[in-house]
Design an enzyme around this catalytic site. Structure first.
Site, PDB file in Angstrom:
ATOM      1  N   GLU A   1       0.839  -1.191   0.000  1.00  0.00           N
ATOM      2  CA  GLU A   1       0.000   0.000   0.000  1.00  0.00           C
ATOM      3  C   GLU A   1       0.875   1.241   0.000  1.00  0.00           C
ATOM      4  OE1 GLU A   1      -3.422   0.083  -0.364  1.00  0.00           O
ATOM      5  OE2 GLU A   1      -2.407   1.937  -0.904  1.00  0.00           O
TER       6      GLU A   1
ATOM      7  N   LYS B   1       8.543  -1.302  -1.108  1.00  0.00           N
ATOM      8  CA  LYS B   1       7.719  -0.614  -0.112  1.00  0.00           C
ATOM      9  C   LYS B   1       8.599  -0.052   1.011  1.00  0.00           C
ATOM     10  CE  LYS B   1       4.371   0.389   2.700  1.00  0.00           C
ATOM     11  NZ  LYS B   1       3.119   1.000   2.659  1.00  0.00           N
TER      12      LYS B   1
ATOM     13  N   CYS C   1       4.181   3.738   9.541  1.00  0.00           N
ATOM     14  CA  CYS C   1       5.063   3.114   8.550  1.00  0.00           C
ATOM     15  C   CYS C   1       6.536   3.510   8.618  1.00  0.00           C
ATOM     16  CB  CYS C   1       4.557   3.418   7.149  1.00  0.00           C
ATOM     17  SG  CYS C   1       3.141   2.410   6.701  1.00  0.00           S
TER      18      CYS C   1
HETATM   19  C1  UDX Z   1       3.543   7.008   4.547  1.00  0.00           C
HETATM   20  C2  UDX Z   1       3.841   7.016   3.037  1.00  0.00           C
HETATM   21  O1  UDX Z   1       3.779   8.365   2.552  1.00  0.00           O
HETATM   22  C3  UDX Z   1       2.852   6.127   2.322  1.00  0.00           C
HETATM   23  O2  UDX Z   1       3.162   6.086   0.936  1.00  0.00           O
HETATM   24  C4  UDX Z   1       2.931   4.725   2.927  1.00  0.00           C
HETATM   25  O3  UDX Z   1       2.016   3.864   2.307  1.00  0.00           O
HETATM   26  C5  UDX Z   1       2.668   4.780   4.413  1.00  0.00           C
HETATM   27  O4  UDX Z   1       3.570   5.674   5.040  1.00  0.00           O
HETATM   28  P1  UDX Z   1       1.760   8.184   6.152  1.00  0.00           P
HETATM   29  O5  UDX Z   1       2.562   7.602   7.270  1.00  0.00           O
HETATM   30  O6  UDX Z   1       0.292   7.994   6.165  1.00  0.00           O
HETATM   31  O7  UDX Z   1       2.267   7.591   4.753  1.00  0.00           O
HETATM   32  O8  UDX Z   1       2.008   9.767   6.108  1.00  0.00           O
HETATM   33  P2  UDX Z   1       3.050  10.742   5.388  1.00  0.00           P
HETATM   34  O9  UDX Z   1       2.273  11.779   4.685  1.00  0.00           O
HETATM   35  O10 UDX Z   1       4.062  10.027   4.604  1.00  0.00           O
HETATM   36  O11 UDX Z   1       3.747  11.468   6.636  1.00  0.00           O
HETATM   37  C6  UDX Z   1       4.575  10.779   7.551  1.00  0.00           C
HETATM   38  C7  UDX Z   1       5.124  11.719   8.589  1.00  0.00           C
HETATM   39  O12 UDX Z   1       6.090  12.598   8.042  1.00  0.00           O
HETATM   40  C8  UDX Z   1       4.069  12.618   9.241  1.00  0.00           C
HETATM   41  O13 UDX Z   1       4.275  12.687  10.630  1.00  0.00           O
HETATM   42  C9  UDX Z   1       4.308  13.956   8.579  1.00  0.00           C
HETATM   43  O14 UDX Z   1       3.878  15.020   9.372  1.00  0.00           O
HETATM   44  C10 UDX Z   1       5.806  13.932   8.398  1.00  0.00           C
HETATM   45  N1  UDX Z   1       6.278  14.828   7.326  1.00  0.00           N
HETATM   46  C11 UDX Z   1       5.919  14.606   6.034  1.00  0.00           C
HETATM   47  C12 UDX Z   1       7.099  15.901   7.642  1.00  0.00           C
HETATM   48  O15 UDX Z   1       7.426  16.121   8.801  1.00  0.00           O
HETATM   49  N2  UDX Z   1       7.536  16.706   6.639  1.00  0.00           N
HETATM   50  C13 UDX Z   1       7.206  16.512   5.334  1.00  0.00           C
HETATM   51  O16 UDX Z   1       7.655  17.286   4.473  1.00  0.00           O
HETATM   52  C14 UDX Z   1       6.359  15.434   5.023  1.00  0.00           C
END
Ligand code: UDX
Ligand code: ADP
Length: 466
Positions: free
Chosen positions: A163, A222, A278
């Site tokens: 995913e 992944k 993740c």
């Molecule tokens: C992630 C992956 O993006 C997704 O493809 C995978 O399937 C699951 O893991 P997710 O954990 O839902 O998704 O959120 P994501 O948007 O990736 O953010 C992860 C963390 O990084 C969050 O805490 C977010 O706030 C942080 N983040 C993200 C930052 O601090 N700065 C950024 O520029 C982007």
């Protein structure tokens, strides 16, 4: 090739629920049953009040409303759904182990194994089994070995279909994915299974975005994708600390480097640290796998991404303490946000948990407002860290359903999640009701700092020289 008529998804969580809802909406001719051992969760998925769905995702309620009862069902009868299905998605949780060998690092495959054993026990006809949960490389092989032990002549094809949806944007990501990755065995039967699954996605995803690989490449891709994304966040967070001491502004640096097309602009937002189910788990998996092959340099390289993230959370908490005259003992510190990012009720690995824990160790009183997270969830997150007793956590955590009461008489406000509504608050009123000097620690850089300073706040922003 046999066409798929019935699908079963084991695990009705953040991945299984939204993914099956979209597959069901796009394939009305396929019957999909999402099963879970958690009765409460299934009840919530079946609630007529769509605000009570167990997963909060913008747009999810409308899709569930459309497909539920038509070709999308939520049930606790796992055996029946497995028995009837042509294709089974495994979407159970794979948390990091909290005990034994690989503790704090390896994925706990207990739920996966239980699930595989259940499929082996129940299945009477050939089935395609799809790994959806994030798993360490070569898990498919373990699943296959368990399934092949049934001895009742049933044949299984194992596929890896990781995913890539991000929480908070799950529906948009599912509707319009950059790619769908399907890994399968390099045999005729394996390729047929790949095509059977591909045909389900082909209902709305263009063929060129459906990538076919072998199982190991799919599993490793992944972990690698998440490790690369997390690495970008840790890289910019490392620069954020340098900005603070040197007087540079990390948002300007991000903008400047993001316009380089080789670097690109996404995932360069400095923050109090990444969270989510993740990133940390997948990097730890990668590190564990590298170590188990004896590749220590590879393991150390990726582990540094986690070390940087822990450092970022720690230094944010430390900044609050030092700014508040080196003591937060009995002081009210208000948190805006607890979820690991906006537009989700998921809190797994959220930076807020670690920051709160550290401040509680300093005897602070933490008052939290989050639009989607419950008091019980926050307490269970703190208890899960297991650094303090549940009684102590309870004594130091207060949750509010009104942001203004959360902020009233606070010594400092910490922004932990970038919820949009925080920008709309009446900050003059908040200032008037706070202890002075009134401090704001913006761990997400979402507020208008000039306007806040004009009101009288003292503002600390991650990545900005103060
Ligand atoms: C992630 C992956 O993006 C997704 O493809 C995978 O399937 C699951 O893991 P997710 O954990 O839902 O998704 O959120 P994501 O948007 O990736 O953010 C992860 C963390 O990084 C969050 O805490 C977010 O706030 C942080 N983040 C993200 C930052 O601090 N700065 C950024 O520029 C982007
Ligand atoms: P994810 O983010 O990966 O979807 P969740 O924890 O939100 O993780 O969801 C996983 C779900 O899988 C949980 O609701 C859990 O109850 C369910 N689950 C775990 N093991 C089994 C099993 N053997 N049979 C059915 N459901 C299971």
């Amino acid at each position: 090739m046999k066409s798929i008529k019935k699908i079963c998804c084991v695990g009705a969580g953040y991945v299984g629920g939204p993914t099956m809802a979209v597959i069901a909406q796009k394939n009305p001719h396929i019957q999909i049953t999402v099963v879970d051992i958690n009765q409460e969760r299934i009840n919530a998925w079946n609630d007529t009040d769509l605000r009570k769905l167990p997963v909060y995702e913008p747009g999810l309620d409308l899709i569930v409303a459309e497909a539920r009862g038509r070709n999308l069902f939520f049930d606790t009868n796992v055996d029946k759904a497995i028995d009837e299905a042509d294709l089974i998605f495994i979407s159970v949780n794979t948390p990091t182990k909290t005990y034994g060998k690989g503790k704090g690092m390896a994925a706990d495959l207990k739920y996966i194994e239980l699930c595989a054993r259940q499929i082996a026990r129940v299945a009477k006809t050939n089935k395609i089994v799809v790994e959806k949960s994030t798993l360490p490389v070569r898990t498919a092989q373990a699943i296959k070995r368990i399934l092949d032990q049934t001895g009742n002549g049933v044949e299984f094809q194992i596929l890896s279909n990781p995913e890539f949806l991000a929480e908070g944007t799950a529906i948009a990501d599912l509707m319009n994915p950059d790619r769908v990755l399907i890994g399968g065995a390099e045999t005729v039967e394996g390729q047929e299974a790949i095509e059977a699954l591909a045909s389900i996605y082909a209902a709305w995803v263009p063929q060129e975005r459906i990538l076919r690989t072998n199982v190991w490449s799919s599993e490793l891709s992944k972990l690698t994708a998440n490790a690369f994304l997390a690495q970008r966040v840790s890289s910019i967070n490392a620069i954020s600390e340098l900005c603070e001491v040197s007087g540079a502004d990390v948002s300007e640096v991000s903008r400047a480097i993001g316009t380089d097309s080789r670097i690109g602009s996404k995932f360069l937002k400095a923050s109090v640290g990444f969270g989510g189910s993740c990133f940390q788990k997948d990097i730890l998996n990668l590190v564990y796998i590298a170590k188990s092959y004896g590749l220590d340099a590879v393991a150390d390289y990726w582990e540094q991404v986690i070390i940087m993230n822990d450092h970022q959370k720690h230094r944010f908490a430390e900044k609050i303490v030092t700014t508040l005259f080196n003591t937060v003992n009995d002081k009210k510190i208000a948190f805006l946000g607890w979820a690991f990012k906006k537009d989700t009720n998921d809190t797994r690995e959220s930076a807020a948990i670690y920051v709160a824990n550290e401040l509680m160790e300093e005897e602070a009183q933490i008052h939290v407002y989050d639009p989607k997270v419950t008091h019980l969830q926050m307490l269970s997150d703190l208890d899960y860290l297991a650094t303090r007793t549940p009684e102590k956590n309870k004594k130091h955590l207060t949750t509010h359903t009104d942001p203004y009461t959360a902020l009233e008489a606070a010594h400092g406000i910490a922004i932990l999640t970038e919820w949009d509504e925080f920008k709309e608050y009446d900050w003059q009123r908040i200032y008037d009701n706070m202890q002075k000097p009134a401090f704001i620690f913006d761990g997400r850089d979402i507020l208008d700092h000039q306007a806040l300073e004009n009101i009288g706040f003292e503002v600390y922003t991650i990545g900005k020289g103060n």
